[in-house]
Each structure stands twice: as structure tokens, then as C-alpha cells.
Write a protein that holds these residues in place. Structure first.
Motif, PDB file in Angstrom:
ATOM      1  N   ILE A 110       0.837  -1.202   0.000  1.00  0.00           N
ATOM      2  CA  ILE A 110       0.000   0.000   0.000  1.00  0.00           C
ATOM      3  C   ILE A 110       0.873   1.254   0.000  1.00  0.00           C
ATOM      4  CG2 ILE A 110      -1.709   1.315   1.323  1.00  0.00           C
ATOM      5  CD1 ILE A 110      -2.739  -1.446   2.358  1.00  0.00           C
ATOM      6  N   THR A 111       1.959   1.222   0.769  1.00  0.00           N
ATOM      7  CA  THR A 111       2.861   2.377   0.846  1.00  0.00           C
ATOM      8  C   THR A 111       3.495   2.678  -0.498  1.00  0.00           C
ATOM      9  OG1 THR A 111       3.351   1.936   3.182  1.00  0.00           O
ATOM     10  CG2 THR A 111       4.916   3.315   1.970  1.00  0.00           C
ATOM     11  N   GLN A 112       3.998   1.630  -1.178  1.00  0.00           N
ATOM     12  CA  GLN A 112       4.647   1.880  -2.470  1.00  0.00           C
ATOM     13  C   GLN A 112       3.628   2.359  -3.509  1.00  0.00           C
ATOM     14  OE1 GLN A 112       4.602  -0.023  -5.587  1.00  0.00           O
ATOM     15  NE2 GLN A 112       2.832  -1.192  -4.845  1.00  0.00           N
ATOM     16  N   ALA A 113       2.393   1.892  -3.392  1.00  0.00           N
ATOM     17  CA  ALA A 113       1.350   2.366  -4.307  1.00  0.00           C
ATOM     18  C   ALA A 113       1.089   3.859  -4.086  1.00  0.00           C
ATOM     19  CB  ALA A 113       0.062   1.566  -4.099  1.00  0.00           C
ATOM     20  N   LEU A 114       0.984   4.266  -2.833  1.00  0.00           N
ATOM     21  CA  LEU A 114       0.739   5.682  -2.531  1.00  0.00           C
ATOM     22  C   LEU A 114       1.918   6.551  -2.951  1.00  0.00           C
ATOM     23  CD1 LEU A 114      -0.988   5.381   0.968  1.00  0.00           C
ATOM     24  CD2 LEU A 114      -2.061   5.762  -1.256  1.00  0.00           C
ATOM     25  N   GLN A 115       3.127   6.045  -2.781  1.00  0.00           N
ATOM     26  CA  GLN A 115       4.299   6.805  -3.213  1.00  0.00           C
ATOM     27  C   GLN A 115       4.265   7.061  -4.716  1.00  0.00           C
ATOM     28  OE1 GLN A 115       7.375   4.217  -1.709  1.00  0.00           O
ATOM     29  NE2 GLN A 115       7.619   5.371   0.191  1.00  0.00           N
ATOM     30  N   LYS A 116       3.860   6.054  -5.480  1.00  0.00           N
ATOM     31  CA  LYS A 116       3.777   6.204  -6.937  1.00  0.00           C
ATOM     32  C   LYS A 116       2.658   7.181  -7.320  1.00  0.00           C
ATOM     33  CE  LYS A 116       5.635   1.630  -8.023  1.00  0.00           C
ATOM     34  NZ  LYS A 116       5.333   0.276  -8.537  1.00  0.00           N
ATOM     35  N   ILE A 117       1.561   7.129  -6.583  1.00  0.00           N
ATOM     36  CA  ILE A 117       0.451   8.051  -6.860  1.00  0.00           C
ATOM     37  C   ILE A 117       0.866   9.488  -6.588  1.00  0.00           C
ATOM     38  CG2 ILE A 117      -1.848   8.752  -6.082  1.00  0.00           C
ATOM     39  CD1 ILE A 117      -2.453   5.760  -5.678  1.00  0.00           C
ATOM     40  N   VAL A 118       1.555   9.705  -5.457  1.00  0.00           N
ATOM     41  CA  VAL A 118       2.039  11.057  -5.126  1.00  0.00           C
ATOM     42  C   VAL A 118       2.988  11.556  -6.209  1.00  0.00           C
ATOM     43  CG1 VAL A 118       3.444  12.392  -3.513  1.00  0.00           C
ATOM     44  CG2 VAL A 118       1.703  10.827  -2.640  1.00  0.00           C
ATOM     45  N   ALA A 119       3.886  10.676  -6.665  1.00  0.00           N
ATOM     46  CA  ALA A 119       4.825  11.064  -7.729  1.00  0.00           C
ATOM     47  C   ALA A 119       4.073  11.418  -9.006  1.00  0.00           C
ATOM     48  CB  ALA A 119       5.810   9.932  -7.981  1.00  0.00           C
TER      49      ALA A 119
ATOM     50  N   GLY B 125      -2.193 -23.589  12.340  1.00  0.00           N
ATOM     51  CA  GLY B 125      -2.931 -23.295  13.559  1.00  0.00           C
ATOM     52  C   GLY B 125      -3.081 -21.834  13.935  1.00  0.00           C
ATOM     53  N   GLU B 126      -2.329 -20.939  13.312  1.00  0.00           N
ATOM     54  CA  GLU B 126      -2.482 -19.507  13.609  1.00  0.00           C
ATOM     55  C   GLU B 126      -3.662 -18.952  12.818  1.00  0.00           C
ATOM     56  OE1 GLU B 126      -0.871 -18.319  15.950  1.00  0.00           O
ATOM     57  OE2 GLU B 126       0.939 -19.557  16.133  1.00  0.00           O
ATOM     58  N   GLU B 127      -4.315 -17.933  13.371  1.00  0.00           N
ATOM     59  CA  GLU B 127      -5.494 -17.364  12.720  1.00  0.00           C
ATOM     60  C   GLU B 127      -5.339 -15.848  12.583  1.00  0.00           C
ATOM     61  OE1 GLU B 127      -9.056 -18.710  14.646  1.00  0.00           O
ATOM     62  OE2 GLU B 127      -8.637 -20.832  14.208  1.00  0.00           O
ATOM     63  N   ARG B 128      -4.420 -15.457  11.743  1.00  0.00           N
ATOM     64  CA  ARG B 128      -4.194 -14.048  11.440  1.00  0.00           C
ATOM     65  C   ARG B 128      -3.624 -13.951  10.031  1.00  0.00           C
ATOM     66  NH1 ARG B 128      -0.564 -15.344  15.612  1.00  0.00           N
ATOM     67  NH2 ARG B 128       1.585 -15.669  14.888  1.00  0.00           N
ATOM     68  N   VAL B 129      -3.665 -12.742   9.460  1.00  0.00           N
ATOM     69  CA  VAL B 129      -3.213 -12.570   8.077  1.00  0.00           C
ATOM     70  C   VAL B 129      -1.752 -12.162   7.979  1.00  0.00           C
ATOM     71  CG1 VAL B 129      -5.527 -12.043   7.242  1.00  0.00           C
ATOM     72  CG2 VAL B 129      -4.035 -10.178   7.961  1.00  0.00           C
ATOM     73  N   SER B 130      -1.150 -11.740   9.096  1.00  0.00           N
ATOM     74  CA  SER B 130       0.297 -11.484   9.144  1.00  0.00           C
ATOM     75  C   SER B 130       0.802 -10.596   8.015  1.00  0.00           C
ATOM     76  CB  SER B 130       1.068 -12.815   9.160  1.00  0.00           C
ATOM     77  OG  SER B 130       0.783 -13.532  10.344  1.00  0.00           O
ATOM     78  N   ASN B 131       0.085  -9.504   7.755  1.00  0.00           N
ATOM     79  CA  ASN B 131       0.537  -8.482   6.813  1.00  0.00           C
ATOM     80  C   ASN B 131       0.600  -8.990   5.373  1.00  0.00           C
ATOM     81  OD1 ASN B 131       1.384  -5.860   6.165  1.00  0.00           O
ATOM     82  ND2 ASN B 131       3.547  -6.313   6.521  1.00  0.00           N
ATOM     83  N   PHE B 132      -0.268  -9.955   5.042  1.00  0.00           N
ATOM     84  CA  PHE B 132      -0.296 -10.531   3.693  1.00  0.00           C
ATOM     85  C   PHE B 132      -1.508  -9.997   2.935  1.00  0.00           C
ATOM     86  CE2 PHE B 132      -1.020 -14.619   1.065  1.00  0.00           C
ATOM     87  CZ  PHE B 132      -0.174 -14.186   0.068  1.00  0.00           C
TER      88      PHE B 132
ATOM     89  N   LEU C 266      -3.088  -7.193   2.505  1.00  0.00           N
ATOM     90  CA  LEU C 266      -4.058  -6.522   3.379  1.00  0.00           C
ATOM     91  C   LEU C 266      -5.183  -5.853   2.602  1.00  0.00           C
ATOM     92  CD1 LEU C 266      -1.716  -4.889   6.052  1.00  0.00           C
ATOM     93  CD2 LEU C 266      -2.989  -7.036   6.202  1.00  0.00           C
ATOM     94  N   TRP C 267      -4.859  -5.153   1.549  1.00  0.00           N
ATOM     95  CA  TRP C 267      -5.870  -4.474   0.735  1.00  0.00           C
ATOM     96  C   TRP C 267      -6.733  -5.498  -0.005  1.00  0.00           C
ATOM     97  CZ3 TRP C 267      -6.859   0.815  -0.355  1.00  0.00           C
ATOM     98  CH2 TRP C 267      -7.691   1.050  -1.456  1.00  0.00           C
ATOM     99  N   GLN C 268      -6.080  -6.501  -0.546  1.00  0.00           N
ATOM    100  CA  GLN C 268      -6.739  -7.442  -1.455  1.00  0.00           C
ATOM    101  C   GLN C 268      -7.673  -8.420  -0.745  1.00  0.00           C
ATOM    102  OE1 GLN C 268      -3.534  -6.692  -1.199  1.00  0.00           O
ATOM    103  NE2 GLN C 268      -2.543  -6.477  -3.194  1.00  0.00           N
ATOM    104  N   LEU C 269      -7.505  -8.619   0.559  1.00  0.00           N
ATOM    105  CA  LEU C 269      -8.299  -9.611   1.288  1.00  0.00           C
ATOM    106  C   LEU C 269      -9.616  -9.073   1.838  1.00  0.00           C
ATOM    107  CD1 LEU C 269      -5.502 -11.445   3.358  1.00  0.00           C
ATOM    108  CD2 LEU C 269      -6.680 -12.302   1.337  1.00  0.00           C
ATOM    109  N   ALA C 270     -10.025  -7.889   1.404  1.00  0.00           N
ATOM    110  CA  ALA C 270     -11.193  -7.229   1.995  1.00  0.00           C
ATOM    111  C   ALA C 270     -12.448  -8.099   1.983  1.00  0.00           C
ATOM    112  CB  ALA C 270     -11.462  -5.904   1.267  1.00  0.00           C
ATOM    113  N   TYR C 271     -12.707  -8.827   0.908  1.00  0.00           N
ATOM    114  CA  TYR C 271     -13.911  -9.654   0.803  1.00  0.00           C
ATOM    115  C   TYR C 271     -13.592 -11.135   0.586  1.00  0.00           C
ATOM    116  CZ  TYR C 271     -17.167  -5.778   0.908  1.00  0.00           C
ATOM    117  OH  TYR C 271     -17.918  -4.703   1.315  1.00  0.00           O
TER     118      TYR C 271
END
Length: 254
Positions: free
Chosen positions: A149-158, A195-202, A204-209
Motif C-alpha cells: 500500500i505504501t509503495q502504491a501511494l508513493q507512486k500516486i504522489v509522484a 494453527g495460527e489465525e491471522r493474516v500477518s501483513n499478507f 491486506l488491501w486485497q483480502l477485503a472480501y
């Protein structure tokens, strides 16, 4: 499955187009067997081969695997070094097989952090399989959802500074176009082993639905039967995307 009136609830009967997996449990699998952790990663590669083959046969469009997160650099240096060697050797030995089976390989993540020799192997593997039309195999390496998400925003700002786009043009669709997965459908099914139940920063944007499926099975033991079990779970769910269940039934919105 039915509603209170006895009418069948519409569920998703199709295979997911895009499956994303966190392959967790390699180290614990090895430790349980009194083996070095790297042996668990070798066993994990064997599991990957079986799952890739199965997804290709099931006509899954995209399979995304979280191989190495941006946080994994915090692991012991020896383990990180061995993981890099395993990554490179796997690329060398498997790319011809992927190409032969019409599988397209994509590596996503901050690849500039890798040794130049590994970057060259990645570029060559992607180029060799670029025109294949079967399963797209996405390997997330040195990837993090927040980084994406950060690199996407950096490109948009540029782009705004260069007068290529206007601030008013920033929408969810625009941001999506700057993510590293812009050319791929969003994941329909997310699986995490171990056995873990978290997304661990994978993704994040794409997993919304995305539909989630968790299992205690350690990744080296995750086989084709387990994959089918996860797919069957997905196919038994009603995906509403913000609509009510009644709207799904009445309007056949899936």
C-alpha cells in the motif's frame, strides 16, 4: 443449507478463481521430528509442488503463496541465508517444469533487497513463463501488505507531482492499479496452515472480501485432500459482498 422458509440458500458452487495461502508450520514440523528447521522448509517445498499441480488440474486461475515476508528478515541470520539459497535453488530446478506445464510465475515484493544474482534468477524465471496461459503462480517474497500500500501511494504522489493525475482522481480503483497485484483478481479464498489465525501483513488491501480458512495442519503435511477440503468449505459459503441473504436469493447476486 436452507432458509427458514425452506428455500435453498444460494451458495457459491464454483471453484475460487484466486487462492492465497500462508504456508505456516515448516519450522515446527521439523522441530517435532528433531530435525533442523531448514529441513522443514525443504519439506514445505515438496508440499508446494503438490498443491501447484492440484490447482493447475482444478483450473484455478491464480495461486498466491506467502514464501518470505518483509518481517522474516528478523529470523536468525543462518536461517535467512539458507532460505535465500533454497529460494534460488528452487527457481533453478522448477522453472522449466512450470514452463512445460503452461504455468506463469510471478514474484511480488520488494525484490531490490535480494542479492543481485537472485534478482537475475527471478527476472529470468518470470520472462521464461510470461506468455503461459494456465495457472498463474504468485510467490510473495520480501512482501508485506503495508509495504504494498505504501509503495502504491508513493507512486500516486509522484504521478500527482508530475501532473499525470489529479488528486480528485484518487479512488479505490486507482489505488488498486498501483498495487503489485493490479493485473490479478482479488483472492476469493485465503488459507493459513499451522494453527495460527491471522493474516500477518499478507495482501491486506486485497483480502477485503476474501473467505478465510484456517487449519491446524502444518504446511509440509498439507496435501491435495486438505486443499480440496478448503475449496469445498469455500463452495459451501454464501458470498454477499454487502448485500443481504434475501437479496442474494431474490436477485441471484453472487
Amino acid at each position: 443449507m436452507s432458509d427458514e422458509l425452506g428455500s435453498p440458500l444460494l451458495v457459491n458452487n464454483d471453484n475460487p478463481r484466486h487462492i492465497a495461502i500462508i504456508m505456516d508450520g515448516n519450522g515446527r514440523w521439523a522441530q517435532k521430528r528433531l530435525m533442523p528447521r531448514i529441513m522443514g522448509h525443504h519439506a514445505g517445498v515438496k508440499a508446494v509442488r503438490k498443491i501447484v499441480e492440484y490447482c493447475a488440474k482444478q483450473n484455478i486461475e491464480v495461486l498466491s503463496l506467502f514464501a518470505f515476508s518483509s518481517e522474516n528478515w528478523r529470523r536468525p541470520k543462518d536461517e535467512v541465508s539458507l532460505l535465500m539459497e533454497l529460494f534460488m535453488s528452487t527457481l533453478q530446478t522448477q522453472v522449466d517444469k512450470l514452463d512445460k506445464n503452461n504455468i506463469r510465475l510471478r514474484i511480488i515484493g520488494d525484490k531490490e533487497a535480494f542479492p543481485e544474482k537472485l534478482q537475475e534468477k527471478i527476472r529470468a524465471a518470470e520472462a521464461q513463463t510470461a506468455h503461459n496461459t494456465g495457472l498463474t503462480l504468485v510467490i510473495a517474497a520480501n512482501y508485506g501488505g503495508r509495504w504494498d500500500i505504501t509503495q502504491a501511494l508513493q507512486k500516486i504522489v509522484a504521478a500527482i507531482k508530475a501532473d499525470e493525475i489529479q488528486e480528485q482522481a484518487i479512488t479505490e480503483d486507482l489505488i488498486n492499479q498501483y498495487l503489485v497485484t493490479a493485473d490479478l483478481p482479488e483472492p476469493d479464498l485465503f488459507i493459513r496452515s499451522g494453527g495460527e489465525e491471522r493474516v500477518s501483513n499478507f495482501l491486506l488491501w486485497q483480502l477485503a472480501y476474501t473467505e478465510f480458512y484456517f487449519t491446524d495442519v502444518l504446511w509440509p503435511d498439507f496435501d491435495q485432500a486438505m486443499m480440496q477440503k478448503a475449496i469445498d468449505s469455500f463452495k459451501g459459503r454464501q458470498r454477499r459482498f454487502g448485500h443481504t441473504g434475501e437479496q442474494i436469493i431474490d436477485k441471484r447476486i453472487l
